[in-house]
Scaffold this active site. Structure first.
Site, PDB file in Angstrom:
ATOM      1  N   PRO A 319       0.795  -1.236   0.000  1.00  0.00           N
ATOM      2  CG  PRO A 319      -0.005  -1.005   2.174  1.00  0.00           C
ATOM      3  CD  PRO A 319       0.806  -1.902   1.307  1.00  0.00           C
ATOM      4  CB  CYS A 320       3.165   2.773  -2.439  1.00  0.00           C
ATOM      5  SG  CYS A 320       2.265   2.571  -3.965  1.00  0.00           S
TER       6      CYS A 320
END
Ligand SMILES: [Zn+2]
Length: 352
Positions: A319-320
């Site tokens: 989850p950047c």
């Protein structure tokens, strides 16, 4: 095709297009599988048979599904007269053998590139680059959804020459699928989500790539993966791709805060460290670059963290999008800032 904006039923839409009902302008676009063209519901062209019609809620989705705008009803032109430069650029994109129109090509056509691009953007609200990317990706991925081998897909469809499809595929994925059986393979599948079409690539090691197909730099990532893994990319199915599609639909339904599909990201040791740290950010929460750097023991390195963040090829599952500026504002997301915003909101809404 699925989308954030739900479509009327097929029957309703087919009836609307049979009547050329103007009330449905902008509600859906008709994609004609036999011709590869998409139209407004009111197009004057001969009515396609129901089995040859698909429907898309937006122009972008029609492009990503591999269709090009009809020249009769001009579905991309919002009533305003089309500037001739814009028309020229679109035609050039259709005619370009390798799917790319360079500045040199434009100059050869007597078109001043900067002006033409600016006009294209202001007319369509999408850059000429983005348009070309959408066309290439759409054509290449047209049939990469059923998990069928390419050859079978081609036999099922009479409308397009085998070579045309191969070329479109090779343009984006690098190697023609022909003879790919003997080489190491990454299997490719397209997955529709409420935020747009995604491309997923996997092999037995794990999921290698998951990206929105309009992501900037996607084609560069594909080249990098092919080189690093010494493999070819072919459309096909894999248990991991099925699992990914299933988890994505649970995620978007709000019932899955954490992805646990097997991952095999390709990157340097440093990148892997950053990506692992990203996976520790709980759903519904965000972190600043500086905080990430501190946790990784590189307090001077928020920039390096930002770069590793940007090179993540596994959108959502790593989850950047949960990394934001220290002041809470959002910045760069290759999949588009609007998506980053929507993802964070979605996760906050469903966080326990
Ligand atoms: Zn039309």
């Amino acid at each position: 095709m699925t989308s954030a904006s739900p479509l009327p039923t097929r029957r309703t839409m087919y009836r609307a297009l049979s009547r050329r009902d103007a009330a449905y302008e902008g509600v859906f676009y008709t994609c004609v599988k036999t011709t590869g063209i998409f139209c407004r519901p009111t197009c004057k062209a001969k009515r396609p048979k129901p089995e040859n019609v698909d429907f898309a809620p937006t122009v972008t989705e029609a492009l990503h599904a591999g269709f090009r705008p009809c020249r009769m009803c001009r579905p991309m032109d919002a009533g305003k007269p089309v500037p001739s430069l814009v028309e020229k650029l679109r035609r050039a994109a259709e005619d370009a053998a390798d799917g790319r129109v360079t500045d040199k090509d434009l100059i050869a056509m007597g078109v001043e590139p900067t002006t033409a691009r600016r006009q294209f953007k202001s007319y369509h609200g999408m850059t000429f680059h983005a348009y070309q990317r959408a066309r290439r990706m759409g054509l290449a991925l047209r049939d990469v959804k059923s998990g069928k081998p390419v050859i079978e897909v081609q036999l099922d469809r009479g409308y397009e020459s085998t070579s045309g499809f191969r070329e479109a595929f090779a343009r984006v994925f690098g190697a023609p699928p022909r003879g790919a059986k003997d080489a190491a393979c990454l299997l490719a599948r397209r997955i529709e989500t409420p935020l747009g079409t995604m491309l997923a690539l996997a092999d037995d090691q794990g999921l290698r790539l998951l990206e929105f197909v309009d992501r900037r730099g996607l084609e560069r990532e594909l080249v990098m993966l092919r080189r690093r893994l010494k493999c070819v990319i072919v459309p096909g199915n894999h248990a991991l791709l099925d699992e990914t599609a299933r988890q994505l639909s649970e995620y978007f339904a709000g019932s899955r805060p954490v992805f646990d599909v097997k991952l095999a990201p390709v990157g340097s040791d440093f990148q892997q460290r950053v990506w692992n740290e990203l996976r520790r950010i709980p759903s519904g929460r965000t972190r600043s670059y500086a905080e990430m750097a501190k946790r990784l023991g590189i307090p001077q390195g928020p920039r390096a963290v930002g770069r590793a963040n940007g090179s993540n090829m596994l959108a959502l599952v790593i989850p950047c999008h949960r990394v934001i500026n220290a002041d809470g504002s959002l910045n760069g997301y290759a999949g588009g800032l609007w998506r980053k915003q929507r993802l964070i909101e979605h996760e906050q809404k469903h966080a326990k």
